[in-house]
Enzyme design. Sequence first.
Site, mmCIF file in Angstrom:
data_model
loop_
_atom_site.group_PDB
_atom_site.id
_atom_site.type_symbol
_atom_site.label_atom_id
_atom_site.label_comp_id
_atom_site.label_asym_id
_atom_site.label_seq_id
_atom_site.Cartn_x
_atom_site.Cartn_y
_atom_site.Cartn_z
ATOM 1 N N VAL A 277 0.836 -1.203 0.000
ATOM 2 C CA VAL A 277 0.000 0.000 0.000
ATOM 3 C C VAL A 277 0.865 1.244 0.000
ATOM 4 O O VAL A 277 0.595 2.230 -0.705
ATOM 5 C CB VAL A 277 -0.949 -0.006 1.214
ATOM 6 C CG1 VAL A 277 -1.686 1.320 1.320
ATOM 7 C CG2 VAL A 277 -1.937 -1.146 1.101
ATOM 8 N N ALA A 278 1.949 1.222 0.784
ATOM 9 C CA ALA A 278 2.837 2.379 0.840
ATOM 10 C C ALA A 278 3.570 2.578 -0.476
ATOM 11 O O ALA A 278 3.821 3.708 -0.913
ATOM 12 C CB ALA A 278 3.840 2.209 1.977
ATOM 13 N N GLU A 282 -0.595 6.182 -4.448
ATOM 14 C CA GLU A 282 -1.999 6.505 -4.655
ATOM 15 C C GLU A 282 -2.231 7.996 -4.851
ATOM 16 O O GLU A 282 -3.258 8.406 -5.374
ATOM 17 C CB GLU A 282 -2.856 5.996 -3.488
ATOM 18 C CG GLU A 282 -2.582 6.668 -2.157
ATOM 19 C CD GLU A 282 -1.527 5.908 -1.368
ATOM 20 O OE1 GLU A 282 -1.431 6.121 -0.163
ATOM 21 O OE2 GLU A 282 -0.795 5.092 -1.962
ATOM 22 N N ASP A 324 -3.350 26.099 -39.932
ATOM 23 C CA ASP A 324 -4.217 26.663 -40.963
ATOM 24 C C ASP A 324 -3.785 28.114 -41.198
ATOM 25 O O ASP A 324 -3.581 28.864 -40.245
ATOM 26 C CB ASP A 324 -5.666 26.610 -40.486
ATOM 27 C CG ASP A 324 -6.654 26.799 -41.616
ATOM 28 O OD1 ASP A 324 -6.303 26.509 -42.756
ATOM 29 O OD2 ASP A 324 -7.779 27.244 -41.332
ATOM 30 N N ASN A 701 3.554 7.572 4.527
ATOM 31 C CA ASN A 701 3.013 7.558 3.180
ATOM 32 C C ASN A 701 1.831 8.511 3.027
ATOM 33 O O ASN A 701 1.699 9.206 2.019
ATOM 34 C CB ASN A 701 2.564 6.123 2.850
ATOM 35 C CG ASN A 701 2.160 5.978 1.397
ATOM 36 O OD1 ASN A 701 2.934 6.288 0.506
ATOM 37 N ND2 ASN A 701 0.953 5.507 1.171
#
Length: 874
Positions: A277-278, A282, A324, A701
Amino acid sequence: MLFHTTSEMHVLERLRGRATGLSADEATERLHTHGLNTLPRKKPAGSVTILLRQTKSPLMGILLLAAVASVFVGDLVDAFFIVGAALVNVTVGFLQEYKANHALEELQNFFVQTCRVRRAGEAQEIETMQVVPGDVVLLGLGDRVPADARLLRAEHLEADEAPLTGESLPVAKATGALSLETPLAERTNMLYAGTLIVAGRAEVVVTATGKDTEIGRIAKMVGEAREPETPLQRELRQLGRFLSVLFLSLSVLIFFVGWASGTTVSDMFFLAVALAVAAIPEGLLVAVTVVLAVGMRRMLGRKALVRRLIATETLGSVSVICADKTGTITEAKMRASVLMTQEGPAEVSALSQAGMSHARRKMIEVGMICNDATSPELGSPTETALLLLGKDLGYKVDDLRQRHHRADEIPFDSARKYMVVLTENMEGSHEVLVKGAVEHVLGMCSRTLGVGGVEMLSPEQREQFLHKAGEQTRRGLRVLGIAFMPADGEKSLDSLTLDQCVFVGWIALHDPVRATAADTIARARAAGVRTVMITGDHPETAETIAKEIRLAAVPRVLVGTEVDRMTDRELAEHIISVDVFARVLPEHKVRIVRAWQTNGGVVAMTGDGVNDAPALAAADVGVALGTGSQVAKEAADMVLLDNNLETIVAAIEEGRTMFENIRKIVSFLLLTSWTEMILVILSIFTKLPAPLLAAPILYINLLTDSAPALALTIDPAEARVMEESPRPRRTPIVDVQMRGLVFGLGLVLSAIPFILYAILLSFGTEVSSARSVIFVLVSLQTLALAFPLRRSRTTLWQDGFFTNRLLNLSFLIGVALTAVAFLPVFFPVFGFVLPVPVHLAWIGGIIIAELALVECYKWGMRVFRRPLTKPLAV
């Protein structure tokens, strides 16, 4: 059938129509056969389908797995943060795609609601969707053409076809057959759905409706065009796969090694999940979203409105600008540039009313009176330019026209190419005024207005006027001859023979190039970005403008008919050597974009008309002009509020800055995650107690990683960001330099805290006390590393510590949160004890040494750094 190649009578026969119009029964039968006169409509994806698409990213999958794991180990706060990051990304992506899916519907706006047709000999107004092939339609000034049609009758007819062909000036229309090879932009006997009548009136027979029209073909191309995956989307997908394999593999390895060394299964499972998870950043998707949003705001301040969030970063990868001509490179408005009389040519910019000769005054007055424009803002581009010339020199059109009342006129006609008016002044004197093509006006003149007055027009003078006018025409200018003739006592032009006029001279008109265009193209070239001009104009006009903006010393021009003769492979092989594309059609623009993409280019395509919509959709970054059609804006990723090429280059700079900021954030998050994971792995292999447990890892974290990462999202551009070549299409976010930083230097930054931890334990320090020291070191180390990672081209002391105030604030907040972990209330969670002063001194010294290591690594990368890519034949 190619209806422009045959006579009007044959067209009617082929369509089984009549000049008196179809009967009601015939119209009903054809409506059943051909369908309604509407554009094809593709059913847009539903909301649920669009929503599900947003969850297909590998990184999104990893985040959701991490959220489940966080819930499993009881860390609901981290789970909430992860789910929040995922929701932000899904919501933004959903809104972008939902809005983009309505681009085709905007094409419906180019069909008027009603039009006048002749049915069974009587004129009547019907709904446009009821028009069928063979219908005779009556058109006048201001009418939008409801379907593709062939002219049966035309009086002084001009149509604005810019939305379809890109032609910057109205096109004069006339009856009569044309050759088979005549390109669409030059089919003067045809009118096309969605174009506008700007002068005259006409009767036409409808040749195609709905999906069979030229605009219908464009609608089909827009529907078939697939937006390419952006570099950032592709790189985030690859990064997600890389991180998932790496960190999940390491977590599994940690679990089994720890379990084999005697640690309980439950403890190792909890630690492995916590590390996974760390390790998964995220905060990355949130940080990326913030970077793009900040970039959008900065671009808006520079007159670029970005419609798709992800497109902001793609601008940083642009290696080719397909610009253009009209409106982007030029100002899209006609202006007088040169006045030619017997005295010689005179630049308009150097004129003043006080110093003008009689001939030049006369020329300006004739141009304003022999003119149907009602004001400098309302009328055909040519005639408004003449009024604007007079206005700039102090003339008042209303006063002139009041003093010189129009008694009779011969309107401009595309066949005779001139306009004549008979005026009566306040004293009752009459005068004929003429304006038109130089060769035709000269053919009506036997005299000229010289310095000393009216004199005979010699063959040499006639040839000189024609020769100089030809030079201006070859430069892409429109040249108008001016003449007059006294006509006292005449009340009508019918009784006059127009062969004794006095030629005054000619006025050259042009669509001025933007003052910044040449410098902007040079700046893009210095940044490794190739600029290519695309236009519907004549090749000679395009080449002249290309030289003026210094696109190339000898511009290489390719016309649409030549593109038609090439296969896609041949076009891709030749395109790198082409600077200008002239006389192009919508399908040409799409092929041009794809040919550049085949060569590895990331293409920004500009456009403003319906004809540009397919290419805007196919390009990596579609750029619509603010004054362009709604269709173009809906198909584009970005809208130029000032129609300026310079804004695109500014947006490219912002795009490069955004990618640099995303790369900083990825470096920072991966480096800190990697050091935490390696620190635990080292302890497992040396059979020492883990220096950081699950709860402290999650705390670092969540609270000390996130704030610096968000602070890096607002970093300004680094110096010399526009002196490097564009990033190649497949350049990963985690390149060789970043891998060395994260996985090479990261090992060193992990080893230093571990060595300190081992030394503390070897001297008999309690495990809880040693873990407290390592927690402070890793936390402060994480906060400090954000400062040198801000810049890759300069040192930490060169850039200064206070140029990003948000980063400074995040550092102070992180330090405070680190101290909060030592409060008694958190002792049951972390079990920390306050480090002694000597330990804090060691921590300070280690962090300074680590910052020095990072700076040494950056120095080495600057020394050995190679160009990102070779420019595409800039």
